[in-house]
Design an enzyme around this catalytic site. Structure first.
Site, PDB file in Angstrom:
ATOM      1  CD  GLU A 440      -3.059  -0.650  -0.130  1.00 33.16           C
ATOM      2  OE1 GLU A 440      -3.072   0.492  -0.650  1.00 33.16           O
ATOM      3  OE2 GLU A 440      -3.738  -1.597  -0.552  1.00 33.16           O
ATOM      4  N   GLY A 441       1.976   1.202  -0.672  1.00 33.22           N
ATOM      5  CA  GLY A 441       2.860   2.372  -0.744  1.00 33.22           C
ATOM      6  C   GLY A 441       3.947   2.304   0.300  1.00 33.22           C
TER       7      GLY A 441
END
Lengths: 598, 598
Positions: A440-441
């Site tokens: 998620e980054g």
């Protein structure tokens, strides 16, 4: 290995005394969210986390999910646990009642989510990813998509996945190559390979609803040419009856450092003629829809950082109370003692405890702000709260997960040699935590989001509003005169000054020298996290002091809050000036070498 | 997964330009250690590390050592590698020529040891533990023990082990219960169970020489009643011919987070009538003998921290050069670039690189000081160097290993999602590194050793001598006027001030409030490590500047040293004041809670 016990008292404290549950409960959409209901939900969720999910965590790690001939077998007990999870209504807690959800506040579902993730992080990923898919369909699905798919995902009958990553397109989604060919009937045929797809295949439900990023034939290059498609594992008619197998297949699962029970799948779309998919929303706006869901997803991963820290703390605390080793420092002729009596073990436990509490306070405050941002009747309040949420999301994601790795590692350290032995269970938390700063980054992506979209873009307005709120707490701290509060005030005030210096540097540099600003992105994220955590801890200490003055509540509980905040001030907030120094001075040295000088 | 390449140029720089190889080479015992010989040894060791040991590292991790029916089978290739290792003379490098050793300086064997540990840490543990046993026999063995056992251990024909830990006696050796019963023939029968015995059983050699801590029947309680015994796996006659199996058996090996190829054994002594053992040295002085060897063992584990950091850096650097993802910040319309171009990846690589170089510089300087402490003709120099070594050993051990966990974790981070996949190899370094802060004394034990035996006991004399030397370097830095050197000077000077403040606190507190002092032990250790590393980096930068001024040597290499030191100053030394703050202020909050308030 210890089982997890949900820290309900602490959760209630944060929800009710820091995050404004009363305010959230008064929002028009949450007429049902009385304090009694909230307490009852926490109680039941705690039982489920402790009694059903936590006991499966270890076998899930040791045995894991298995792949054979395109099928994935989940770990022992997973099927039964999932059935109970769905039947108990846990899949639908915060979902829209229009689609069968219970419509409870984010603040409450945040606490419940923490429990799932502490008890069994690998299990929790399945409903978490489904939730992301649910949100996308709520926002952009057709009525038909909603009635056929969404309601069954809310009920837990089917699960959902998010298909973004490809081998050449990890952090850089502009490089997505999966293609979608329009068909005469309005559907599409999808061709391509996706990797790192969490629960992309499993044996928990009859169907899986894949949301897939792909390119239309005439799509522009880069991020503006990506569309979002719904691709079911099995085709479904209008009544939801399951039909033929669709052409999406799991060709392998990854052998990972942690979360072994969560199948991380390579999915092949269209190897046998094309996987049938349906466009969600408008063409070429897929990435935009992903961004809408991104806050939610990043918040949830941030919660994993908090949740694993809590679990690691409980495990280490249990060991420190039981393990007898050595005698107490400074006590002559005393007997052997539990290692919790040793100053450095105590320092490590306090470090785990205080940071975990700081993360919980900050995350729940952001959760409550999300409720206000969605549902407050006053538009100005909604906008203000949304700006706060947007600013803090990279902190909840990046800071909580970076902390979790350190905290889980400290948990191993407290176990000494036993921490390195897998049977003990401490090492699993470190292995599981290690993914959270990546997916998620990565933390760098969170840092760049923070300095670019969240600080530079509005000229620091949202950031300075937060700093104002922090300074107001310093004023309140000035009224308290005890060694504890003096220590808290000194370190917190220094932290705010450091944060402001670093913010000014980012504002001055971002437009003129983005590389120099970017070197400071991650130190800035950590700095903001530490100071924002200190802010919430200072608020907690002030509330605690007030309760102690009133003589209401559990005095020992409130005294503990003040001590824990003081520890956090001396040992954690004290790092803030050094981080600001790295932000402000650290670019030149980081960027000076040629590539071949490394 | 990348293979390891020994950083010979960097090693030579540190040995020759920072650690004083010329001075060490002039010591009477090292007449042979010419520069040419040193270079040749480094070259050959590099080839062996790269060509033989490194390729086995991954399979060693994945397959590991296996136990069945009391026998341990080492990982694939281990037997052949060990045979080559011994035949090439690597077991005897720094050993006394009287027993077949090559008598080369510690400074050289330090660099060679770094290579073994980078290439294959699990393999390196076997000769490392043997070395500990060799030292004990050199110091306290009888002539017969030396001729029968010692020479065969030096040649690598047999290996050695150290048997200290028991289930109830980990960090606290006072709790050792294994007992030794005197026999009529002067030998002893040993009864008890030892755990965590590295290479306690294996298939690499015909015999294993166990050194075992045990209690005599009339021994006093606690640490003053522990004796040291030699217990061979197979009995041996005076000619060294192997006879009957002794009553020591490996009943299981541990399932660990890392170093899977290093068998960590549970050894049962005397389950079948008593394991025959021989007293080493005098009764009840076993722990004292262990302490004599402790500097050596702790130094070696510190080297593991350095070595794994170097390996993790090489792996991450290779990936960062190859992996194409995203476009360059601030470059409009540019193509995709390797991730080494991204500012945060660069920051992470510089962080790994600069800390690794700081650790190498400090460790080798301590290695050279060990040579001087042993062999310098002037007694005053020997004493002064020994005090320096004693002071710095907990730093080399504790600081390098704590760093290694962070650095290996950063290496995983640079790989993004691939870092979490075991096939990549980055995760192994993190798993392997995680033991290093635990064995041979946890970081807390190093910290307590530092503040107690090394700072408080001599009233800070040795510490203040080091601070004096640091200040002399600041004076030299004052002569340089460039942005790099200004940055280095500012951060280093602030670091020294912080170190002095924290030292004063320890000196003031240790005698009066040992608990308060002990809370600061680990932050103090990290602080000292950071500043001592900065000291050596500043020296490196000054040497580099001088070479650049002279126009001698590889200009790019020397420029890189200055940049790397500057990065270290801005990003690492800048943490020093915060750590001093925690040392000086952090005790009250850490110690205030009752046990049940956690």
């Amino acid at each position: 290995m210890s089982e997890y016990v949900a820290p309900i008292r602490d959760m209630q404290f944060v929800m009710k005394e820091l995050a404004g549950l009363d305010q959230v409960g008064q929002l028009p959409s949450f007429g049902d969210a009385t304090e009694d209901l909230v307490d009852a939900v926490l109680e039941e969720a705690g039982k489920f986390a402790n009694g059903v999910l936590s006991p499966l965590n270890r076998a899930g790690d040791q045995i894991g999910a298995k792949w054979a001939d395109g099928k994935v077998t989940t770990a022992p007990g997973w099927q039964d646990a999932y059935r109970q999870f769905a039947e108990s209504g846990w899949t639908s807690l915060a979902c829209d009642p229009e689609y069968g959800g219970q419509g409870l506040p984010k603040l409450l579902s945040t606490a419940v989510m923490e429990m799932w993730k502490s008890a069994n992080m690998a299990f929790s990923l399945c409903p978490m990813l489904t939730n992301g898919a649910i949100e996308a369909l709520v926002l952009r699905g057709t009525d038909e998509q909603k009635s056929t798919y969404l309601t069954r995902m809310v009920s837990g009958e089917w699960t959902g996945t998010m298909n973004l990553t490809e081998p050449q397109a990890g952090s850089d989604l502009a490089a997505v190559r999966t293609r979608a060919e329009p068909q005469a009937d309005g559907s599409y045929k999808i061709f391509g390979q996706k990797i790192f797809i969490t629960y992309g295949e499993h044996d928990l439900t009859d169907n899986i609803v894949h949301l897939v990023l792909a390119r239309l034939p005439d799509a522009p290059e880069g991020v503006k040419g990506i569309s979002l498609f719904l691709v079911p594992k099995f085709m479904v008619d209008a009544e939801g009856t399951i039909g033929a197998r669709n052409d999406v297949h799991c060709v392998s699962i990854e052998h990972k450092l942690g979360i072994h029970a969560s199948p991380t799948c390579v999915l092949a779309f269209g190897d046998h003629g094309g996987a049938i998919g349906y466009l969600i929303g408008e063409p070429n706006r897929g990435l935009e829809y992903m961004f809408i869901m991104m806050n939610e997803a990043r918040f949830a991963v941030g919660m994993e950082g908090l949740a694993l820290s809590e679990r690691a703390y409980q495990q280490a605390l249990g060991y420190a109370r039981d393990r007898i080793q050595g005698t107490e420092a400074g006590v002559r002729g005393g007997g052997k003692v539990a290692i919790i009596r040793h100053p450095d073990v105590r320092r490590m436990l306090m470090s785990m405890k205080s940071q975990t509490e700081a993360m919980r306070a900050l995350a729940y405050v952001v959760g409550a702000a999300t409720d206000l941002a969605h549902d407050h009747p006053d538009e100005a309040v909604r906008a203000q709260q949304q700006a706060f949420v947007d600013l803090l999301i990279p902190i909840v994601k990046g800071w909580c997960t970076e902390n979790a790795i350190d905290i889980a590692s400290t948990g191993v350290q407290i176990h000494g040699g036993m921490g390195f032995i897998e049977e003990t269970g401490a090492a699993q938390h470190l292995r599981d935590a290690r993914i959270t700063t990546i997916y998620e980054g990565t933390t760098a992506i969170q840092g760049n989001d923070l300095i670019g979209r969240k600080i530079a873009r509005d000229g620091g307005v949202a950031m300075k509003a937060v700093i104002e709120q922090m300074r107001a707490v310093v004023v309140q701290l000035n009224d308290q005169d005890s060694p504890e509060f003096r220590a808290i005030r000194v370190a917190f005030a220094a932290g705010i000054t450091a944060l402001e210096e670093a913010t000014d540097y980012v504002l001055q540099t971002y437009g003129s020298d983005i590389k120099a600003a970017s070197v400071g992105a991650v130190p800035m994220l950590k700095l903001f996290g530490i100071v924002a955590g200190g802010w919430q801890m200072a608020r907690a200490a002030l509330v605690a002091q007030q309760r102690l003055g009133e003589g209401t509540g559990d005095a020992s509980f409130y005294q503990t809050k003040i001590v824990t905040t003081r520890f956090y001030a001396d040992h954690v907030l004290s790092q803030a000036p050094g981080l600001a120094y790295a932000v402000v001075n650290g670019a030149a040295g980081a960027l000076a070498l040629d590539d071949d000088q490394f």
